[in-house]
Design a protein around this motif. Sequence first.
Motif, PDB file in Angstrom:
ATOM      1  N   UNK B 108       0.808  -1.220   0.000  1.00  0.00           N
ATOM      2  CA  UNK B 108       0.000   0.000   0.000  1.00  0.00           C
ATOM      3  C   UNK B 108       0.835   1.262   0.000  1.00  0.00           C
ATOM      4  N   UNK B 109       1.941   1.296   0.729  1.00  0.00           N
ATOM      5  CA  UNK B 109       2.792   2.482   0.680  1.00  0.00           C
ATOM      6  C   UNK B 109       4.283   2.177   0.657  1.00  0.00           C
ATOM      7  N   UNK B 110       4.632   0.940   0.385  1.00  0.00           N
ATOM      8  CA  UNK B 110       6.048   0.567   0.251  1.00  0.00           C
ATOM      9  C   UNK B 110       6.244  -0.267  -0.998  1.00  0.00           C
ATOM     10  N   UNK B 111       7.371  -0.071  -1.642  1.00  0.00           N
ATOM     11  CA  UNK B 111       7.777  -0.987  -2.701  1.00  0.00           C
ATOM     12  C   UNK B 111       9.213  -1.376  -2.404  1.00  0.00           C
ATOM     13  N   UNK B 112       9.484  -2.686  -2.421  1.00  0.00           N
ATOM     14  CA  UNK B 112      10.832  -3.135  -2.092  1.00  0.00           C
ATOM     15  C   UNK B 112      11.337  -4.116  -3.126  1.00  0.00           C
ATOM     16  N   UNK B 113      12.608  -3.951  -3.496  1.00  0.00           N
ATOM     17  CA  UNK B 113      13.264  -4.918  -4.358  1.00  0.00           C
ATOM     18  C   UNK B 113      14.260  -5.664  -3.478  1.00  0.00           C
ATOM     19  N   UNK B 114      14.199  -6.987  -3.486  1.00  0.00           N
ATOM     20  CA  UNK B 114      15.042  -7.779  -2.586  1.00  0.00           C
ATOM     21  C   UNK B 114      15.771  -8.861  -3.379  1.00  0.00           C
ATOM     22  N   UNK B 115      17.080  -8.986  -3.184  1.00  0.00           N
ATOM     23  CA  UNK B 115      17.842 -10.084  -3.778  1.00  0.00           C
ATOM     24  C   UNK B 115      18.057 -11.124  -2.702  1.00  0.00           C
ATOM     25  N   UNK B 116      17.807 -12.400  -3.029  1.00  0.00           N
ATOM     26  CA  UNK B 116      17.971 -13.444  -2.018  1.00  0.00           C
ATOM     27  C   UNK B 116      18.852 -14.573  -2.555  1.00  0.00           C
TER      28      UNK B 116
END
Lengths: 267, 272
Positions: B108-116
Motif C-alpha cells: 500500500x505504501x512501500x515498494x521493495x526490491x530484494x535479492x535473495x
Amino acid sequence: MVITVGIDVGTRNTKIAVMEDGAKIIYKNVTRTTFDFAKTARGVYGSALKELGLREDDVKYVVATGFGRYRVDFRDINVTDITANSRGARLFYPNTRCVLDIGAGNSRAAKIDERGRVVKFRSTEKCAAGGGGFLEKIAYYTGFEISEIGKIALQSKNPVPISTVCSVFAESEVINLVTQEVPMEDILMGAHLSVIGRVVITLKQVGVEPEVTLTGGLVLNPAIPKALEEKLKMKPNASPELFYAGAVGAAVLGYRRLLKKREVQAA
Amino acid sequence: MRVAGFYVAGVDAGSTYTKAALVDDEGNLVATAILMTGVKIVEAARKVYAEVLRQTGVTEDRVKFLVGTGYGRYNITFGHLQVTEISCHAKGAHYLFPNTRTVLDMGGQDTKAIRINERGEVIDFCMNDKCAAGTGRFIEGAAKVLGLSLKEVGELSLKGKKPVKISSTCAVFAETETMEQLAWGNSVEDVLYGVHVSMATRSIGLLRRVGIVPELTFTGGVSQNVGMVKALEEQLNMKINTSPLTMYCGAIGAALFGLEKLRAAQEVKVKR
C-alpha cells in the motif's frame, strides 16, 4: 465599457471573474472542478452571463488560466497561472513585488517588477508536499474538514512540525502524534508550518522582497498567512478576495491584450 | 488436515491490510487470512490471527510461536518476536517459489526490491524510503477517481491498447493526473494501462539497483493486480511468479521464522 472574463480552472476549484475595462470586478464566482474541465468552465461562464444579463457577444475577450486552461474551448487565449496571479495580486495590492500562489496541487512563487511583469519564478510541482493537497491529507487523517483546520491551528501554542515530506507517509507520523496526546492544534499548526517551510524555499529562490502577496485557494485558510508571517518575519497581503487573483488577473490580461491590438480605446 | 504436534503463526500488519498465516511443525502452510488494517492495528492483528485459528480449529495453546512483521509489527505485542518485512517476504517468496532469487514486494505504501540466495536469505534490498511514489497508493488514487475497485482497475488496464504517458509520480497527484488524462479524451483503459506501465517502470528502477536475477517473484497486495503483472512482464521481458498466496508472503515468512526459532531452541536442548 469593455467586458472581459477570466476563468481559472484549478485542480480543486474553478474560479471566474468578469471585469469592466480591466479595472472593476463586476462579478466573481467559484465552483468545484469536475472531471470534465470544459463543462465546468462552460457552466460557470453560463451562470455568470445569466446573472449579469449579458449575451456572449457582450464579452470582448475570454482568458483561461489554471491547470485545466487548455480545455476551456471557448477561450480567446490562455495564460500561465504565474502571469495571471501576478496581475491579479497587483490589482489588489499595487506595491506587490513577490506573489505566492498556493493552490491545492502545488504552489508557485513569482518575483514581479514595478510594472507587474514576472521577472523570475519557481514552483513546487513534483509532489503534493508544497500545496494544499498535503493539508487535505492531514485534515483527512485527523478527521476534520479542510475548512476547519486553519482555525483550530491558530489556537496552537507549541506547534509540532511534521517531519515527513510525503503526504502519504505523513499519516503514520500524525497518528503517532495523536497517540502521544500532542494537542490537535499543535499538530495542525505544525502541518501548516511544514507546508509553508517548503513554499518559502521557492520564495527565497526568487528573492524575498516586500510586499509579499498571497493568492490561491489557501489564502482562505487563516493559519497560512500566520505561518508565512512567522517564517518570513514579514506580514503578507492575504485578504480573501485574493482567492480570485488568478481569474481576475486573467481578465485584466484580456483587457490589456485588446488595448494592444487597438481593438478598444483606453478608458 | 494432518493434526500436527504444534503450530507457528505469522502476522503481517501492513499499511493497508493485515495478513496472518498458520504453519504446522513440518513447515506446511495450513491457513491464511486477511483484513483491512484500519487505525486499530492491534485489533486487526488479533482478529486475523483468530481467523486462521477458527478456520483450522487449532486452539491457541498449540501455537508455540507467533511472529509479527510489517510496518505495524511493534504493535503486535501478543507475539514472541518481530522480524522486518524484508526478511519475511524473502523467506515467504522462497517458500512458495524455491527458485526465487529476486523479490518485488509492492504494498500500500512501500515498494521493495530484494535479492535473495538459494536459502531464501536476504543479500541486498532497496526500497522507496522518501515517499509513496511508485507504491500501491498511486493505483488507489486512480481507482478512487474512477470509482472502481483495485481488482477492476487491473482488469480494465489489460484492455488498454496504447499506454498513456503518466507524468506525475506523487501518489497524491494520481487523482488529478487521471482526471487530466481523461479530460484530454484518453480512454479509461489506456489511462489505466499507462498508470500500470509507469508504476512498473519505477519498480524496475528499484529492481535494477539490487540486480534482476531470475526467478523473480512478485509479492504484496499489488501482486494480485493482473494489470501490474502484465506491465512488469512486458517491460522486463520475462515471466514472473505470482499466485493468490503471494500477498501473504510476509505472514508466511514470519511464521517460518518462528519455526526456525523453535527448532534452534530445541537443538540447543538436545545438545545439552
